[in-house]
Design an enzyme around this catalytic site. Structure first.
Site, PDB file in Angstrom:
ATOM      1  N   HIS A 126      -4.598  -0.296  -1.809  1.00  0.00           N
ATOM      2  CA  HIS A 126      -4.936   0.383  -2.999  1.00  0.00           C
ATOM      3  C   HIS A 126      -6.300   1.542  -2.543  1.00  0.00           C
ATOM      4  O   HIS A 126      -6.129   2.648  -2.596  1.00  0.00           O
ATOM      5  CB  HIS A 126      -5.731  -0.323  -3.908  1.00  0.00           C
ATOM      6  CG  HIS A 126      -4.766  -1.335  -4.702  1.00  0.00           C
ATOM      7  ND1 HIS A 126      -4.982  -2.537  -4.855  1.00  0.00           N
ATOM      8  CD2 HIS A 126      -3.424  -0.996  -5.268  1.00  0.00           C
ATOM      9  CE1 HIS A 126      -4.057  -3.004  -5.575  1.00  0.00           C
ATOM     10  NE2 HIS A 126      -3.021  -2.163  -5.913  1.00  0.00           N
TER      11      HIS A 126
ATOM     12  N   LYS B 151      -0.256 -11.043 -18.407  1.00  0.00           N
ATOM     13  CA  LYS B 151      -0.572 -12.773 -18.945  1.00  0.00           C
ATOM     14  C   LYS B 151      -1.744 -13.269 -18.278  1.00  0.00           C
ATOM     15  O   LYS B 151      -2.680 -13.648 -19.075  1.00  0.00           O
ATOM     16  CB  LYS B 151       0.764 -13.314 -18.829  1.00  0.00           C
ATOM     17  CG  LYS B 151       1.633 -13.037 -19.978  1.00  0.00           C
ATOM     18  CD  LYS B 151       3.312 -13.466 -19.923  1.00  0.00           C
ATOM     19  CE  LYS B 151       4.112 -11.989 -20.043  1.00  0.00           C
ATOM     20  NZ  LYS B 151       5.447 -12.531 -19.734  1.00  0.00           N
TER      21      LYS B 151
ATOM     22  N   ARG C 263       5.215   2.192  -2.592  1.00  0.00           N
ATOM     23  CA  ARG C 263       5.240   1.315  -1.274  1.00  0.00           C
ATOM     24  C   ARG C 263       6.760   1.024  -1.124  1.00  0.00           C
ATOM     25  O   ARG C 263       7.588   1.324   0.021  1.00  0.00           O
ATOM     26  CB  ARG C 263       4.959  -0.111  -1.517  1.00  0.00           C
ATOM     27  CG  ARG C 263       3.240  -0.154  -1.539  1.00  0.00           C
ATOM     28  CD  ARG C 263       2.871  -1.355  -2.146  1.00  0.00           C
ATOM     29  NE  ARG C 263       3.646  -1.645  -3.464  1.00  0.00           N
ATOM     30  CZ  ARG C 263       3.703  -2.665  -4.036  1.00  0.00           C
ATOM     31  NH1 ARG C 263       3.371  -3.894  -3.726  1.00  0.00           N
ATOM     32  NH2 ARG C 263       4.339  -2.500  -5.188  1.00  0.00           N
TER      33      ARG C 263
ATOM     34  N   SER D  85      -0.366  -6.917  -4.845  1.00  0.00           N
ATOM     35  CA  SER D  85      -1.418  -7.912  -5.431  1.00  0.00           C
ATOM     36  C   SER D  85      -0.690  -9.291  -5.718  1.00  0.00           C
ATOM     37  O   SER D  85      -1.055 -10.365  -5.486  1.00  0.00           O
ATOM     38  CB  SER D  85      -2.116  -7.320  -6.705  1.00  0.00           C
ATOM     39  OG  SER D  85      -2.975  -6.251  -6.332  1.00  0.00           O
TER      40      SER D  85
END
Lengths: 169, 169, 169, 169, 169, 169
Positions: free
Chosen positions: A17, A41, A90, A128
Site C-alpha cells: 500500500h 465483518k 496486483r 492484507s
C-alpha cells in the site's frame, strides 16, 4: 491543484500500500489516503488503529493526508475537489472487482477517473488478508509490513517484537 | 529421506485430493497429509471426522501419514523434516491464492519449496465447497467422492446410501 | 536417483530461468536442463549459443547438466531415467499452456509428473520475448539477465557492454 | 507541465483508443499520442496512414499531439519531458503483457509510471486485430470505428462507404 | 426449424470438437458444422482433408451437415436460416477471444446469439494446436482424436497406425 | 416444446439479468426464471420481494414464467421438462464457478446442458453484490436497474425515488 484519492481498508497497511501511495504522491500535488470506516465483518484493527498506523507511516510526507470515510467514494472525491482515484493492481483477482468499482464511479460522475498502477514485483503476492492469516499463527514475513504495524501486531498477539526481521522505518 | 507435505482442510476429502496425494506418494519417500484444524466458519465435518475419512481412504498406503495441525505450515514442515509442500492446482482461482501462500512460506523459510501438480482432467471442476452445495440438496455426483465420505454424507443427511452410484473403495 | 528435467527454449536464458533451475537442484539429485532445438520461427540465439550461455551460467553446478533435444519431452525423460519435469509458472498466461503440456505428457506416460514452482516475485513479469523487444531497442534492464547473456547481446547489437548495470556473475 | 504519453500501434485507431486518449486529455495538460512505427508483421495500414487517421480524428484537440516513434518508450517519455504513460486495459489478456511492459519501463527509469484506465464498457470487446478480421470480410460494425478509418477501409476494400451505419465524426 | 452453426477451423477435428457438435445436435433440429476455409498461416490439413475427416466422423448423424465458408459467420447463419451459433469453451484463453467474436456477431445482427457450452472435463486441456505439436514428434495421445484423423496423421508422418491406442470409431 | 431455465438469486434483478432472460426468450418457446429461495447469508430482499420484482419486470412477457426453488436445479429442470439451463457470463470470475456448476449438473443428468451467453457490454461490470454496496451509501447508477427495483430500494433506504435518473420501465 491536482488531488488524488488512494482508498482502501488498510487492515493493516502493508508496504505494498505504501509503495502505491508514495508513487502516486510523485505525480499529484496532493494525495488523500481515504480509509473505509467499514472494513468488513471482523477487522483485525479498528478504524482508529488503522488511521494511527497510516499516520505514523506517512508522518513526514508533506503532500499526503489520511482521512476516514463512510460514504460513497465519489462523495469523498467531490469533498476534496479531486477527480482522480489511484489504486494498485496486483493480480487478476483484483482486476475484475476494481474495474467494476471504477465503472460504477464513472457512471455516478463521469469526470472521476480511476487510474491503476501495477504493484511493485516484490508486493505482487501481498494482501492484507493473507498476511493476517500468517501473523495470527505467529509468523513473521520480512519486508512486507511497516514498523508501525509490526509493533501493534506484537502487542495484539502478546509477544515481543519479532526479532531479527525488521520492518521498514 | 525426502518428505512431502500435502496440506488442506479436506472438508470433505474428494477423489481429486486423493489423486494428488497418491501421485505425490510416487515421487516422495513419505507423504504427510496435513489437515488444518481450522476449516473456516462452518465446516461440514469436524476435525475428527475429516481425519477419520482420510485415514479410511489411505489405510493401506504405507508411506502416507495423516496428521492435523493448528500452526504455520512451515512449522509442520520443520517438525517432519520436510522441505517440500505439494498442492494440486485445478483452476485459475486456485492460482493466485496458492501462489501467495507459497511465496509467504518461502519468505519464512527459503528452503521450503511448494510444488504444484495439475489436477487430473476429471477433477478440474471439483471443489469441496461446490460438492457440499450439491449434497446439501440430496444430489449425488458419481465418481467424485470416496466411499468413506459418501457413507458419512448419507448418515449426516439422514438418507440411505445413494443407490446405484458407487464411490471409489 | 531422482532426476528432474527443466525444459525450455532459453532464447535467451534469464535470471528467472536460473532461479527455477537452481531451486530445483536443491530438491533433486540431478537436474537436466533440456534446451528445445526448435525455438520457434526466428530465435534471437541459435541452439549453440543458447547451450553455451546456459553452460556458462551453470558451469560450477555439479548436479546440473545442459542438453538439447528435438523430440518429445517424455522421450528425454525416459532417456535420463527421470519421472519429474519441473517448470516455473509466472502468470496466468503460462498456466493454461503449461497445464495442457503437463496433461499431454501424463497421458503419454502416466508415471511422468510435471511439478510447477512459482517464479520468484522479482521475476514475475519477466519473459524472454519481452526482454528481446527491450534489448532490440538498446534498452538494458538491471538484474534480469546473467552476464553470459548481456555479453552476447552487446556483441549482437554492436555495442559495448551496457555500463553501470551489471548482470549476475 | 504534466505530460502523458498514450502509446500504441493504432492499426487502425478505434473508438476505444479515442476514448482513452480523450479521457487522458482531461487529466493532463498535454497528451502525446505515440504511434509505434513497427506495427508487427503485416499491418493493415502503414505508418503514414495510421498517423493521418489519428490526426484527422484529433484535429480539434488543442492539448493532444500525434507523433511516431521507433525506439524505447522511455526515450519518448524523456524527449517530451513526461513521466506518465497512460494505457487502456480491456481484458485479462491485456493485463499481463501491459504489466510486464510497465514493469520494464519502471526498471529502466523508476520515475516513469504507467497508469491504466479501464476501457469503457462498450469497447470492452474491441480490438484492432478483431476488427480487421471482420472488415476483411466486408463486415461493418456500428459505432466502433471513427469516420476517418471507415473512409479508408472503404477505399482499401474497394467498396462504397458502408451505408446506414455512421462512424463518429 | 431451429438450426445451430458450429464453426471452427478443425485442423484437425478432435474428440473435443465432436463432443460439442454431438451435444448441440441433441438440442437443435439441425446442426451446420461450418469449416473456415482460411485456417491461418500453415494448416496441417488443407480444406478438403478437414472436410473429409469431419464427414467421416459424422457420417451417420442425420441432422448434422458439414460445410465450408470463406465469409462472415453471420452470412453463413443467414444462408442457413439460423440464429444460433454454438461454441465450446475450454479455458480462460478461449473466453476473451470468443466473447469478442460473439459481441461482433451480435452487433452485425442482434438476432444472432452465440451459445457457449463447456468442454467435457476430459477435453479441457485439448487443443488442435497442442495436439499438432505432439504428433509432429511422433507422440500419440490416447482418446483425444477420432480414427479418421489418426489414420491421416499416420499417412502424413509416414508411419503405420499407432499401435495399441485406438481412436473413437 | 423447448423450455429453458434461467436460474439465479436475483437479489435484486438487474438490467443485466433481464437482458439475458429476454435474449433467451427469443430462442426458446418457454423460459422459466428460477429464483433460488436461499440467497446466501444476508439477502437485501427476501424471496417474496425478489419474486415480486421479477414478476413486475416481466409482466407482459407471454413465454416467461417466474418460479422459486429450494432444491437441485436438475430437479427444477425435470419438473418443467426442460433440458437447457441458460446463464449469462460477464467475466472471468463467473467462468470457473459456472463451469463447475454446469459440470455437476451434467454429471447428475447428462441430458441437461448449460448454455452460456455473454453479457451485453454495458452490463459487463454489473453485479448484484456490487450494486448493493453502492445503493447502501445512497448512490444511484443510471441504467443498471429496472424501475421495479429502484422503487423498492427507495422505500428500503427511506428516500424519495432518486431524481433525474430513470430506470427502465
Amino acid at each position: 491543484m491536482k488531488v488524488a484519492i488512494c482508498p482502501g481498508t488498510f487492515d493493516p497497511v502493508t508496504n505494498g500500500h505504501l509503495d502505491v501511495i508514495m508513487r502516486t504522491a510523485r505525480h499529484f500535488e496532493k494525495v488523500i489516503v481515504a480509509v473505509a470506516a467499514n472494513a468488513g465483518k471482523s477487522p483485525m484493527f479498528n478504524l482508529e488503529e488503522r488511521l494511527a498506523m497510516l499516520n505514523e507511516c506517512l508522518a513526514d510526507k508533506k503532500n499526503i493526508e489520511v482521512i476516514d470515510f463512510d460514504s460513497l467514494l465519489v462523495d469523498v472525491a467531490h469533498q476534496y475537489d479531486s477527480c482522480a482515484i489511484v489504486k494498485g493492481l496486483r493480480a487478476m483477482s483484483d482486476f475484475e472487482f476494481e474495474f467494476q468499482m471504477a465503472q460504477f464511479n464513472r457512471q455516478m460522475d463521469e469526470n472521476i477517473e480511476t487510474f491503476f498502477v501495477m504493484a511493485s514485483p516484490e508486493y505482487t503476492y501481498l494482501s492484507s488478508s493473507g498476511i493476517k492469516e500468517v501473523v495470527s499463527y505467529g509468523g513473521c514475513i520480512e519486508g512486507l509490513l511497516p514498523n508501525a504495524v509490526l509493533k501493534r501486531l506484537a502487542e495484539k498477539f502478546g509477544k515481543g517484537k519479532p526479532s531479527g526481521k525488521q520492518g521498514k522505518e
